[in-house]
Design an enzyme around this catalytic site. Structure first.
Site, PDB file in Angstrom:
ATOM      1  N   THR A 180       0.822  -1.209   0.000  1.00  0.00           N
ATOM      2  CA  THR A 180       0.000   0.000   0.000  1.00  0.00           C
ATOM      3  C   THR A 180       0.857   1.260   0.000  1.00  0.00           C
ATOM      4  O   THR A 180       1.963   1.258   0.556  1.00  0.00           O
ATOM      5  CB  THR A 180      -0.918   0.001   1.240  1.00  0.00           C
ATOM      6  OG1 THR A 180      -1.508   1.282   1.386  1.00  0.00           O
ATOM      7  CG2 THR A 180      -0.153  -0.299   2.525  1.00  0.00           C
ATOM      8  N   ASP A 181       0.306   2.331  -0.550  1.00  0.00           N
ATOM      9  CA  ASP A 181       1.000   3.629  -0.496  1.00  0.00           C
ATOM     10  C   ASP A 181       1.095   4.157   0.938  1.00  0.00           C
ATOM     11  O   ASP A 181       1.873   5.067   1.222  1.00  0.00           O
ATOM     12  CB  ASP A 181       0.317   4.665  -1.402  1.00  0.00           C
ATOM     13  CG  ASP A 181      -1.155   4.898  -1.085  1.00  0.00           C
ATOM     14  OD1 ASP A 181      -1.677   4.299  -0.125  1.00  0.00           O
ATOM     15  OD2 ASP A 181      -1.777   5.709  -1.808  1.00  0.00           O
ATOM     16  N   GLU A 182       0.291   3.572   1.843  1.00  0.00           N
ATOM     17  CA  GLU A 182       0.324   4.058   3.232  1.00  0.00           C
ATOM     18  C   GLU A 182       1.681   3.828   3.887  1.00  0.00           C
ATOM     19  O   GLU A 182       1.982   4.436   4.913  1.00  0.00           O
ATOM     20  CB  GLU A 182      -0.782   3.408   4.066  1.00  0.00           C
ATOM     21  CG  GLU A 182      -2.160   3.775   3.564  1.00  0.00           C
ATOM     22  CD  GLU A 182      -3.227   3.628   4.624  1.00  0.00           C
ATOM     23  OE1 GLU A 182      -2.905   3.716   5.826  1.00  0.00           O
ATOM     24  OE2 GLU A 182      -4.387   3.416   4.243  1.00  0.00           O
ATOM     25  N   TYR A 237      -1.523  -0.371  10.915  1.00  0.00           N
ATOM     26  CA  TYR A 237      -1.686  -1.107   9.645  1.00  0.00           C
ATOM     27  C   TYR A 237      -0.517  -0.800   8.716  1.00  0.00           C
ATOM     28  O   TYR A 237       0.152  -1.714   8.207  1.00  0.00           O
ATOM     29  CB  TYR A 237      -3.015  -0.711   8.981  1.00  0.00           C
ATOM     30  CG  TYR A 237      -3.077  -1.040   7.497  1.00  0.00           C
ATOM     31  CD1 TYR A 237      -3.054  -2.363   7.052  1.00  0.00           C
ATOM     32  CD2 TYR A 237      -3.161  -0.025   6.532  1.00  0.00           C
ATOM     33  CE1 TYR A 237      -3.100  -2.662   5.689  1.00  0.00           C
ATOM     34  CE2 TYR A 237      -3.216  -0.312   5.171  1.00  0.00           C
ATOM     35  CZ  TYR A 237      -3.179  -1.641   4.759  1.00  0.00           C
ATOM     36  OH  TYR A 237      -3.215  -1.924   3.416  1.00  0.00           O
ATOM     37  N   LYS A 249       2.555  -3.255   7.244  1.00  0.00           N
ATOM     38  CA  LYS A 249       2.810  -3.454   5.809  1.00  0.00           C
ATOM     39  C   LYS A 249       4.239  -3.004   5.447  1.00  0.00           C
ATOM     40  O   LYS A 249       4.889  -3.601   4.584  1.00  0.00           O
ATOM     41  CB  LYS A 249       1.783  -2.691   4.973  1.00  0.00           C
ATOM     42  CG  LYS A 249       0.347  -3.155   5.124  1.00  0.00           C
ATOM     43  CD  LYS A 249       0.079  -4.548   4.570  1.00  0.00           C
ATOM     44  CE  LYS A 249       0.127  -4.588   3.067  1.00  0.00           C
ATOM     45  NZ  LYS A 249      -0.283  -5.915   2.531  1.00  0.00           N
TER      46      LYS A 249
HETATM   47  N1  LIG Z   1      -8.091  -2.012  -0.687  1.00  0.00           N
HETATM   48  C1  LIG Z   1      -7.194  -1.100  -0.990  1.00  0.00           C
HETATM   49  O1  LIG Z   1      -7.537   0.041  -1.345  1.00  0.00           O
HETATM   50  C2  LIG Z   1      -5.710  -1.435  -0.946  1.00  0.00           C
HETATM   51  C3  LIG Z   1      -4.807  -0.453  -1.336  1.00  0.00           C
HETATM   52  C4  LIG Z   1      -3.434  -0.759  -1.309  1.00  0.00           C
HETATM   53  C5  LIG Z   1      -3.021  -2.024  -0.923  1.00  0.00           C
HETATM   54  N2  LIG Z   1      -3.936  -2.947  -0.523  1.00  0.00           N
HETATM   55  C6  LIG Z   1      -3.431  -4.276  -0.135  1.00  0.00           C
HETATM   56  O2  LIG Z   1      -4.050  -5.211  -0.999  1.00  0.00           O
HETATM   57  C7  LIG Z   1      -4.258  -6.451  -0.316  1.00  0.00           C
HETATM   58  C8  LIG Z   1      -5.723  -6.850  -0.401  1.00  0.00           C
HETATM   59  O3  LIG Z   1      -6.494  -5.800   0.183  1.00  0.00           O
HETATM   60  P1  LIG Z   1      -8.080  -5.892   0.188  1.00  0.00           P
HETATM   61  O4  LIG Z   1      -8.582  -4.512   0.363  1.00  0.00           O
HETATM   62  O5  LIG Z   1      -8.548  -6.724  -0.922  1.00  0.00           O
HETATM   63  O6  LIG Z   1      -8.304  -6.656   1.554  1.00  0.00           O
HETATM   64  P2  LIG Z   1      -9.552  -7.511   2.063  1.00  0.00           P
HETATM   65  O7  LIG Z   1      -9.635  -7.229   3.520  1.00  0.00           O
HETATM   66  O8  LIG Z   1     -10.752  -7.278   1.214  1.00  0.00           O
HETATM   67  O9  LIG Z   1      -9.100  -9.025   1.815  1.00  0.00           O
HETATM   68  C9  LIG Z   1      -8.092  -9.623   2.575  1.00  0.00           C
HETATM   69  C10 LIG Z   1      -8.239 -11.134   2.398  1.00  0.00           C
HETATM   70  O10 LIG Z   1      -7.158 -11.752   3.123  1.00  0.00           O
HETATM   71  C11 LIG Z   1      -7.684 -12.821   3.874  1.00  0.00           C
HETATM   72  N3  LIG Z   1      -6.840 -13.023   5.060  1.00  0.00           N
HETATM   73  C12 LIG Z   1      -6.681 -12.190   6.118  1.00  0.00           C
HETATM   74  N4  LIG Z   1      -5.835 -12.728   7.005  1.00  0.00           N
HETATM   75  C13 LIG Z   1      -5.413 -13.909   6.478  1.00  0.00           C
HETATM   76  C14 LIG Z   1      -4.511 -14.905   6.920  1.00  0.00           C
HETATM   77  N5  LIG Z   1      -3.872 -14.810   8.103  1.00  0.00           N
HETATM   78  N6  LIG Z   1      -4.306 -15.989   6.132  1.00  0.00           N
HETATM   79  C15 LIG Z   1      -4.955 -16.104   4.935  1.00  0.00           C
HETATM   80  N7  LIG Z   1      -5.832 -15.191   4.482  1.00  0.00           N
HETATM   81  C16 LIG Z   1      -6.052 -14.104   5.253  1.00  0.00           C
HETATM   82  C17 LIG Z   1      -9.103 -12.408   4.230  1.00  0.00           C
HETATM   83  O11 LIG Z   1      -9.920 -13.516   4.550  1.00  0.00           O
HETATM   84  C18 LIG Z   1      -9.535 -11.695   2.951  1.00  0.00           C
HETATM   85  O12 LIG Z   1     -10.100 -12.615   2.030  1.00  0.00           O
HETATM   86  C19 LIG Z   1      -3.765  -6.223   1.115  1.00  0.00           C
HETATM   87  O13 LIG Z   1      -2.452  -6.715   1.197  1.00  0.00           O
HETATM   88  C20 LIG Z   1      -3.785  -4.717   1.269  1.00  0.00           C
HETATM   89  O14 LIG Z   1      -2.824  -4.288   2.206  1.00  0.00           O
HETATM   90  C21 LIG Z   1      -5.278  -2.686  -0.532  1.00  0.00           C
END
Ligand SMILES: NC(=O)c1ccc[n+]([C@@H]2O[C@H](COP(=O)([O-])OP(=O)(O)OC[C@H]3O[C@@H](n4cnc5c(N)ncnc54)[C@H](O)[C@@H]3O)[C@@H](O)[C@H]2O)c1
Length: 322
Positions: free
Chosen positions: A122-124, A147, A151
């Site tokens: 993430t950009d965070e 968070y 990351k």
């Molecule tokens: N949503 C955003 O805007 C965004 C932006 C930048 C980066 N990200 C990164 O992208 C990735 C996905 O984000 P998202 O928004 O789809 O998240 P989300 O919360 O929708 O999905 C996360 C998934 O990971 C699974 N999970 C959590 N803990 C787990 C574990 N210990 N073992 C196995 N599975 C596990 C959950 O069941 C879920 O299906 C993350 O790494 C997040 O940091 C998200």
């Protein structure tokens, strides 16, 4: 595309990644997901019964489960994470276990088996950016909430694995994604559901914080561009979104949902709330990627999806595990 292990594939971005990977004829995908409150098999329902798809229930922090799955895969996309900043402020422990120990476990399995890995980040991790500035991939990480710190820790470990062991770990650091199937605790689905149901839209502080939004299909297309054409071991920012203040976002959601703007209500600000981020994405553009969906179009599609999937929202909020 060969056999890809997607961790967190039952979540928001992960399930869109699976859709994109299986859209190519020769793709095979295994999903490893713990099905926390944020993950659901329902998000992958379109692939059930496809012989190229397999779902494994499990935890990325459990090496006994992770190592054999990584060994079978040609590549790993590690997207599993605890991802909601407010939850990390209330209880950081789970974030350290999944985002740090879990990422360590996946990294270690990739190192042992020599499997290339894409770390979804993430950009965070950069921390707060001043108005009019952008972070590039060489800027230092200065996370400001648990968070983001968890990351950033995963990213530092990835860096160390590249330098120490020559592990093939590439990273993406993405801006905010939005679109269908995002758990209704993040700003856009929260605003959308409130507007659709005629409830107050909770906007932090005075709504001045700014975020850059990228439609999820473009976000995962950027991941695939890095997976297919990225330089191994490189870091790529995923920018290219549309930046606007949270208050303006809430107003646009009201307009699309046909709700009055006086539903917008201000709630106490999040502690350590980053004002904005802002990314330069020249490196990613060099791979031939650029966003295809305008913010306005993506937001309209998102509002329409939530309006048509109120049952999905109800089940997600009830913690249903279909
Ligand atoms: N949503 C955003 O805007 C965004 C932006 C930048 C980066 N990200 C990164 O992208 C990735 C996905 O984000 P998202 O928004 O789809 O998240 P989300 O919360 O929708 O999905 C996360 C998934 O990971 C699974 N999970 C959590 N803990 C787990 C574990 N210990 N073992 C196995 N599975 C596990 C959950 O069941 C879920 O299906 C993350 O790494 C997040 O940091 C998200």
């Amino acid at each position: 595309m060969a056999h890809v292990l997607v961790t967190g594939g039952a979540g928001f971005i992960g399930s869109h990644l699976v859709d994109a990977l299986l859209a190519s004829d020769d793709g095979r995908v295994t999903v490893l997901d713990k099905l926390t409150y944020a993950g659901s098999r329902e998000n992958l329902a379109g692939h059930e019964g496809d012989p190229r798809f397999r779902f494994v229930l499990g935890d990325v922090a459990d090496a006994e489960q992770v190592v054999p799955l990584v060994a079978e895969a040609d590549r790993v996309v590690h997207a599993a994470a605890e991802g909601h900043v407010d939850r990390s402020i209330e209880g950081p422990r789970e974030f350290l276990v999944t985002n740090v120990l879990g990422s360590f476990t996946v990294l270690e399995a990739c190192r042992e088996t020599g499997t290339p890995m894409l770390l979804v980040n993430t950009d965070e991790v950069y921390g707060e950016g001043a108005e009019g500035t952008t972070f590039d991939e060489d800027d230092p990480m200065r996370p400001r909430n648990p968070y983001a710190a968890s990351k950033a820790a995963a990213e530092l470990l990835a860096h160390a694995y590249r330098e120490t062991y020559g592990a093939h770990v590439t990273s993406v650091r993405g801006t905010n994604a939005f679109g269908p199937r995002q758990f209704p605790e993040k700003a856009i689905p929260v605003y959308v559901m409130a507007a659709l149901e005629g409830r107050p839209l909770p906007v932090y502080g005075e709504g001045r914080q700014r975020r850059e939004w990228l439609f999820v299909r473009d976000w995962v297309a950027a991941c695939l561009a890095v997976l297919e054409h990225g330089r191994p071991g490189e870091v790529y920012n995923i920018g290219g979104g549309h930046e606007l203040a949270n208050l303006e976002l809430a107003k646009q959601v009201c307009a699309l949902a046909g709700a009055p703007e006086d539903l917008i209500s201000f709630v106490p600000d999040r502690p350590g709330h980053d004002f904005r981020y802002g990314l330069s994405w020249d490196r990613l553009a060099g791979l031939g990627w650029k966003p295809q969906v305008s913010f306005e179009d993506g937001l309209a599609r998102t509002v329409a999806w939530y309006a048509d999937h109120r049952d999905w929202v109800a089940r997600a909020l009830a913690g249903a595990r279909p």
